[in-house]
Design a protein around this motif. Structure first.
Motif, PDB file in Angstrom:
ATOM      1  N   ARG A   5       4.655  10.161  -2.305  1.00 32.96           N
ATOM      2  CA  ARG A   5       4.652  10.693  -0.945  1.00 32.96           C
ATOM      3  C   ARG A   5       3.387  10.331  -0.178  1.00 32.96           C
ATOM      4  NH1 ARG A   5       6.548  16.370  -2.991  1.00 32.96           N
ATOM      5  NH2 ARG A   5       8.639  15.791  -3.622  1.00 32.96           N
ATOM      6  N   ASP A   6       2.349   9.947  -0.894  1.00 33.23           N
ATOM      7  CA  ASP A   6       1.090   9.584  -0.254  1.00 33.23           C
ATOM      8  C   ASP A   6       1.246   8.229   0.427  1.00 33.23           C
ATOM      9  OD1 ASP A   6      -1.523   9.543   0.576  1.00 33.23           O
ATOM     10  OD2 ASP A   6      -2.316   8.952  -1.382  1.00 33.23           O
ATOM     11  N   ASN A   7       0.887   8.152   1.693  1.00 33.88           N
ATOM     12  CA  ASN A   7       1.064   6.940   2.479  1.00 33.88           C
ATOM     13  C   ASN A   7       0.264   5.770   1.911  1.00 33.88           C
ATOM     14  OD1 ASN A   7       1.997   5.340   4.590  1.00 33.88           O
ATOM     15  ND2 ASN A   7       0.214   5.831   5.851  1.00 33.88           N
ATOM     16  N   LYS A   8      -0.941   6.038   1.433  1.00 36.99           N
ATOM     17  CA  LYS A   8      -1.776   4.952   0.916  1.00 36.99           C
ATOM     18  C   LYS A   8      -1.192   4.360  -0.360  1.00 36.99           C
ATOM     19  CE  LYS A   8      -5.991   6.333   3.150  1.00 36.99           C
ATOM     20  NZ  LYS A   8      -7.389   6.668   3.039  1.00 36.99           N
ATOM     21  N   ASN A   9      -0.552   5.169  -1.167  1.00 38.73           N
ATOM     22  CA  ASN A   9       0.103   4.638  -2.367  1.00 38.73           C
ATOM     23  C   ASN A   9       1.291   3.757  -2.007  1.00 38.73           C
ATOM     24  OD1 ASN A   9      -1.661   5.876  -4.133  1.00 38.73           O
ATOM     25  ND2 ASN A   9      -0.403   7.699  -4.334  1.00 38.73           N
ATOM     26  N   LEU A  10       2.038   4.157  -0.996  1.00 45.04           N
ATOM     27  CA  LEU A  10       3.160   3.335  -0.554  1.00 45.04           C
ATOM     28  C   LEU A  10       2.675   2.013   0.026  1.00 45.04           C
ATOM     29  CD1 LEU A  10       5.452   6.025   1.095  1.00 45.04           C
ATOM     30  CD2 LEU A  10       5.786   4.850  -1.083  1.00 45.04           C
ATOM     31  N   VAL A  11       1.590   2.058   0.781  1.00 42.71           N
ATOM     32  CA  VAL A  11       1.025   0.825   1.333  1.00 42.71           C
ATOM     33  C   VAL A  11       0.526  -0.077   0.210  1.00 42.71           C
ATOM     34  CG1 VAL A  11      -0.854  -0.114   2.744  1.00 42.71           C
ATOM     35  CG2 VAL A  11       0.459   1.844   3.560  1.00 42.71           C
ATOM     36  N   ALA A  49      -1.985  -4.149   7.279  1.00 44.20           N
ATOM     37  CA  ALA A  49      -1.745  -2.936   6.489  1.00 44.20           C
ATOM     38  C   ALA A  49      -3.045  -2.399   5.906  1.00 44.20           C
ATOM     39  CB  ALA A  49      -0.739  -3.217   5.378  1.00 44.20           C
ATOM     40  N   SER A  52      -5.085  -0.862   8.767  1.00 42.66           N
ATOM     41  CA  SER A  52      -4.523   0.396   9.265  1.00 42.66           C
ATOM     42  C   SER A  52      -4.669   1.533   8.268  1.00 42.66           C
ATOM     43  CB  SER A  52      -3.043   0.205   9.596  1.00 42.66           C
ATOM     44  OG  SER A  52      -2.898  -0.715  10.633  1.00 42.66           O
ATOM     45  N   SER A  53      -4.403   1.261   7.003  1.00 42.63           N
ATOM     46  CA  SER A  53      -4.348   2.333   6.015  1.00 42.63           C
ATOM     47  C   SER A  53      -5.673   2.628   5.344  1.00 42.63           C
ATOM     48  CB  SER A  53      -3.320   1.989   4.942  1.00 42.63           C
ATOM     49  OG  SER A  53      -2.050   1.921   5.516  1.00 42.63           O
ATOM     50  N   GLU A  56      -8.752   2.505   8.190  1.00 43.93           N
ATOM     51  CA  GLU A  56      -8.447   3.518   9.207  1.00 43.93           C
ATOM     52  C   GLU A  56      -8.759   3.051  10.626  1.00 43.93           C
ATOM     53  OE1 GLU A  56     -10.328   7.098   7.892  1.00 43.93           O
ATOM     54  OE2 GLU A  56      -9.100   7.196   6.089  1.00 43.93           O
TER      55      GLU A  56
END
Length: 85
Positions: A5-11, A49, A52-53, A56
């Motif tokens: 669910r963590d955005n940084k892990n998905l990125v 990516a 952005s991630s 920041e």
């Protein structure tokens, strides 16, 4: 499941997948101009990516965000022009 669910892990997983795709593109179509263009575009998306991630950039004030996006566009276009010439 919480890690997904963590955005940084998905990125990070998306960056890994993009790296694998660009590697396979290089291995299968080495020497073709279109493969080089695809790899440059994948690399540009990866840099965006990361900016952005992890850097920041999206949280920065407008002028800084636009300057970084402009820099990325200039670098991408210059690599594409150099490849196509």
């Amino acid at each position: 499941m919480a890690l997904l669910r963590d955005n940084k892990n998905l990125v990070a997983m998306g960056l890994l997948l993009a790296t694998i795709v660009s590697w396979f593109t290089f291995e299968e179509f080495h020497g073709y101009v279109i493969a080089s263009v695809v790899i440059i575009l994948i690399s540009t998306v990866k840099v965006k990516a990361v900016m952005s991630s992890f850097m920041e950039i999206e949280a920065m004030p407008g002028p800084w965000k636009y300057m970084m996006n402009g820099w990325l566009a200039v670098v991408c276009l210059s690599m594409l022009i150099a490849e196509l010439m």
